[in-house]
Design an enzyme around this catalytic site. Structure first.
Site, PDB file in Angstrom:
ATOM      1  N   GLY A  45      -4.833  -7.759   2.968  1.00 47.54           N
ATOM      2  CA  GLY A  45      -4.321  -8.853   3.659  1.00 47.54           C
ATOM      3  C   GLY A  45      -5.077 -10.009   3.474  1.00 47.54           C
ATOM      4  N   ARG A 106      -1.978  -5.524  -3.029  1.00 43.57           N
ATOM      5  CA  ARG A 106      -2.390  -4.159  -3.031  1.00 43.57           C
ATOM      6  C   ARG A 106      -1.973  -3.312  -4.076  1.00 43.57           C
ATOM      7  NH1 ARG A 106      -3.490  -4.304   2.465  1.00 43.57           N
ATOM      8  NH2 ARG A 106      -2.170  -5.826   3.735  1.00 43.57           N
TER       9      ARG A 106
END
Length: 355
Positions: A45, A106
């Protein structure tokens, strides 16, 4: 150089009382590891202040005569070979920007030995002597296994708004996330009081209540629910009923997203029990965005600088952090294996001031 020593700075000058302080002279840091080229990536993130950390890595390394390779899209990009040289001008005018100029992602591929082997091969092709990973616990897992399996020196820089990494007082992005959430709470309190409503506001924090607790105290909330404390929703019902009895026009309840049932569960229980008009506001990813506040820019600059010096000193598989006013070094595996608790004093304060 022992942990806690000043990194790359001249000793503090002393002056007779009344003399003006002279400007410190930058000095070159020892490089016993012989580092000539480092790579840097942002992963997981995004967090406000990541760009300030990237900038600090590039400019510190440049000052020390070390080249920097930027990896785009985190470990996913490292697996695909998305690497490029970065210089001081490439990071100009970025310190005030949110997000990350290197982009982030990710990567399920990086969770496999084959994916990490491919990434290590790209680092060898680029003659990289060490990797700086800016991110949270998932990112540190990726760096930890890369070092273990392929011997690539890795230093982590804590970049996550959740502030949930053991080994540092604060993480990059946390201060800005709190300010963003607090601004929303202030606005919702205005409309809640006007309509005599109860607002249950959910802030980020899957496993940690740091944001929720700070926002609750700074925003004057009547109640706060965090993952670290399994207190029942009945506590919120009692608080709301007490607030009504005292003539309060509205109530603010802060809930960390990791609390079982989240804000919606708390709100449903309050409305079912009291019949009072209750609204839910989930702030979500807005807390990750925006220009970083000064505290995040300063923290990111210091930790970005420290990460380069750590590699030069021969440190590996550690996270650089800030604690007791100085730089700290924590083995990467401890950052997720050891628990970082919320401030219990602040938790008590939140309850005391909610009367």
């Amino acid at each position: 150089m022992a942990p806690g020593d000043r990194h790359g700075q001249a000793p503090p000058h002393t002056h007779p009382k009344g003399d003006a302080m002279t400007e410190p002279t930058p000095i070159h840091h020892p490089n016993p590891a012989g580092i000539k080229r480092v790579a840097v990536l942002t992963s997981g993130g995004d967090a406000p202040g990541m760009n300030a950390a990237i900038r600090a890595v590039v400019r510190t390394a440049t000052f020390e005569g070390i080249e920097v390779v930027g990896v785009r899209r985190g470990f996913s990009g490292l697996h695909r070979g998305e690497l490029q040289l970065l210089g001081p001008r490439d990071v100009a005018n970025t310190i005030q920007r949110g997000g990350t100029v290197l982009l982030t992602a990710r990567s399920s591929t990086w969770r496999t030995p084959e994916g990490r082997a491919r990434g290590a091969a790209h680092l060898r092709e680029w003659n990289v002597d060490g990797l700086i990973v800016i991110g949270g616990d998932g990112s540190f897992h990726g760096g930890h296994y890369l070092q273990q399996e392929h011997g690539v020196p890795v230093v982590g820089v804590p970049g996550t708004i959740d502030n949930d990494l053991y080994g540092t007082d604060h993480t990059i992005g946390y201060f800005t996330a709190v300010e963003t959430a607090l601004d929303a709470v202030d606005k919702l309190r205005d409309t809640g009081a006007s309509h005599e409503r109860i607002f249950v506001i959910e802030v980020m924090g899957r496993h940690a209540g740091h944001i929720a607790l700070d926002v609750a105290v700074a925003g004057g909330a009547e109640e706060v629910f965090i993952p670290e404390d399994g207190k029942p929703v009945a506590d919120a019902i009692a608080v709301v009923q007490d607030s009504v009895a005292k003539g309060k026009l509205g109530s603010i309840i802060i809930v960390a997203e990791g609390y079982p049932g989240g804000a919606q569960g708390v709100a449903d229980a309050i409305q079912a029990e009291t019949g009072l008009e209750t609204r839910v506001s989930i702030l979500g990813h807005i807390q990750r965005g925006g220009s970083p506040v000064s505290s995040d820019r300063i923290l990111a600059s210091r930790l970005g600088e420290a990460s380069v010096y750590a590699l030069m000193e021969g440190r590996s598989n550690v996270m650089v952090g800030r604690g007791s006013g100085g730089i700290t070094y924590t083995p990467l595996h401890e950052t997720w294996e050891k628990r970082k608790d919320v401030s219990r004093d602040l938790y008590r304060c939140a309850k005391t001031l909610s009367v």
